[in-house]
Design a protein around this motif. Structure first.
Motif, PDB file in Angstrom:
ATOM      1  N   ALA A   1      24.886 -22.059 -12.190  1.00 34.31           N
ATOM      2  CA  ALA A   1      25.408 -22.511 -13.488  1.00 34.31           C
ATOM      3  C   ALA A   1      25.034 -21.539 -14.597  1.00 34.31           C
ATOM      4  CB  ALA A   1      24.883 -23.909 -13.809  1.00 34.31           C
ATOM      5  N   GLU A   2      23.829 -20.996 -14.529  1.00 31.56           N
ATOM      6  CA  GLU A   2      23.382 -20.057 -15.565  1.00 31.56           C
ATOM      7  C   GLU A   2      24.071 -18.707 -15.452  1.00 31.56           C
ATOM      8  OE1 GLU A   2      19.246 -20.168 -14.661  1.00 31.56           O
ATOM      9  OE2 GLU A   2      18.997 -22.168 -15.545  1.00 31.56           O
ATOM     10  N   ARG A   3      24.329 -18.250 -14.236  1.00 32.05           N
ATOM     11  CA  ARG A   3      24.918 -16.922 -14.047  1.00 32.05           C
ATOM     12  C   ARG A   3      26.435 -16.913 -14.073  1.00 32.05           C
ATOM     13  NH1 ARG A   3      20.882 -15.604  -9.213  1.00 32.05           N
ATOM     14  NH2 ARG A   3      19.043 -15.216 -10.458  1.00 32.05           N
ATOM     15  N   LEU A   4      27.072 -17.975 -13.572  1.00 30.63           N
ATOM     16  CA  LEU A   4      28.518 -17.962 -13.409  1.00 30.63           C
ATOM     17  C   LEU A   4      29.276 -18.651 -14.537  1.00 30.63           C
ATOM     18  CD1 LEU A   4      28.666 -18.696  -9.576  1.00 30.63           C
ATOM     19  CD2 LEU A   4      28.777 -16.476 -10.729  1.00 30.63           C
ATOM     20  N   ALA A   5      28.582 -19.282 -15.457  1.00 31.78           N
ATOM     21  CA  ALA A   5      29.261 -19.941 -16.575  1.00 31.78           C
ATOM     22  C   ALA A   5      30.009 -18.897 -17.395  1.00 31.78           C
ATOM     23  CB  ALA A   5      28.250 -20.681 -17.450  1.00 31.78           C
ATOM     24  N   ALA A   6      31.230 -19.245 -17.829  1.00 30.51           N
ATOM     25  CA  ALA A   6      32.038 -18.314 -18.626  1.00 30.51           C
ATOM     26  C   ALA A   6      31.325 -17.952 -19.923  1.00 30.51           C
ATOM     27  CB  ALA A   6      33.405 -18.925 -18.917  1.00 30.51           C
TER      28      ALA A   6
ATOM     29  N   TYR B   1      30.453 -25.501 -17.001  1.00 25.84           N
ATOM     30  CA  TYR B   1      30.488 -25.061 -15.606  1.00 25.84           C
ATOM     31  C   TYR B   1      30.189 -26.232 -14.664  1.00 25.84           C
ATOM     32  CZ  TYR B   1      29.383 -22.518 -11.337  1.00 25.84           C
ATOM     33  OH  TYR B   1      29.352 -22.089 -10.037  1.00 25.84           O
ATOM     34  N   VAL B   2      29.133 -26.973 -14.956  1.00 24.72           N
ATOM     35  CA  VAL B   2      28.770 -28.117 -14.112  1.00 24.72           C
ATOM     36  C   VAL B   2      29.868 -29.185 -14.187  1.00 24.72           C
ATOM     37  CG1 VAL B   2      27.050 -29.916 -13.693  1.00 24.72           C
ATOM     38  CG2 VAL B   2      26.308 -27.632 -14.357  1.00 24.72           C
ATOM     39  N   GLY B   3      30.474 -29.358 -15.380  1.00 25.31           N
ATOM     40  CA  GLY B   3      31.575 -30.319 -15.526  1.00 25.31           C
ATOM     41  C   GLY B   3      32.771 -29.957 -14.675  1.00 25.31           C
ATOM     42  N   THR B   4      33.040 -28.657 -14.531  1.00 23.34           N
ATOM     43  CA  THR B   4      34.129 -28.213 -13.668  1.00 23.34           C
ATOM     44  C   THR B   4      33.837 -28.586 -12.221  1.00 23.34           C
ATOM     45  OG1 THR B   4      34.597 -26.395 -15.172  1.00 23.34           O
ATOM     46  CG2 THR B   4      35.478 -26.194 -12.958  1.00 23.34           C
TER      47      THR B   4
END
Length: 193
Positions: free
Chosen positions: A100-105, A115-118
């Motif tokens: 979540a920390e690295r891949l969040a837009a 990101y987690v909501g997606t």
């Protein structure tokens, strides 16, 4: 593991309530010795329940607090659910938190929640209101999984001809429990178990 402990603790609180109400009923019939004995049993059950509740891990306290905020109908705001899932992943040092920390837009707190909501939208049903309506409805799966989360998982926009938008996003408590269980699995950020 701890779910059984939570259920057991709730059982002690329920038993204490039942024994206390029985003590009151017996006391009304002037059987004071029996009522006093039941009051003592109630006190013991309450003390034991408090001890059990205090021995729950810190992450369980966050879970209980979040479930306490649930609305009638078993729904909880998606923003609260995503925050709870992220906290659970961080507390257990799982791969989910690092992803979540690295891949969040957007590398912001709201971006991480988006990101987690997606992830929630891809795996469980999400409910939302389509403005100007306030009525919650289940968001179609293709919109939920392919839409864009914004506002820390509080809005969902689907890029179609109408730019469909949903607000006041909610998820069912049972679905939150399922995602929490996935995110609590002991898969560490370095890939070890």
């Amino acid at each position: 593991m701890f779910q059984g402990k939570v259920v057991g603790t709730a059982g002690f609180w329920s038993a204490a309530t039942f024994v206390f109400s029985t003590a009151i009923a017996i006391g009304d019939f002037k059987w004071s010795l029996g009522a006093k004995a039941l009051y003592v049993v109630t006190a013991c059950l309450l003390v034991y329940g408090v001890v059990e509740l205090s021995s729950l891990p810190f992450s369980m306290g966050r879970r209980l607090q979040a479930f306490g905020k649930m609305r009638l109908g078993g729904l909880m705001p998606l923003r609260v659910a995503t925050k709870l899932a992220y906290q659970e992943a961080r507390a257990n040092k799982t791969l989910w938190a690092a992803a979540a920390e690295r891949l969040a837009a957007e590398k912001t707190p709201d971006g991480i929640l988006n990101y987690v909501g997606t992830y929630f939208g891809t795996h469980v049903p999400i409910y939302g209101a389509r403005p100007p309506s306030d009525q919650l409805e289940e968001i179609p799966k293709n919109m939920a999984s392919n839409g864009r989360m914004t506002g820390g998982a509080s809005r969902l926009t689907y890029q179609d001809n109408a730019n469909t938008e949903f607000v006041d996003l909610q998820v069912k408590a049972k679905d939150v429990r399922m995602v929490l269980k996935l995110m609590a699995e002991k898969v560490f950020a370095d890939g070890s178990m």
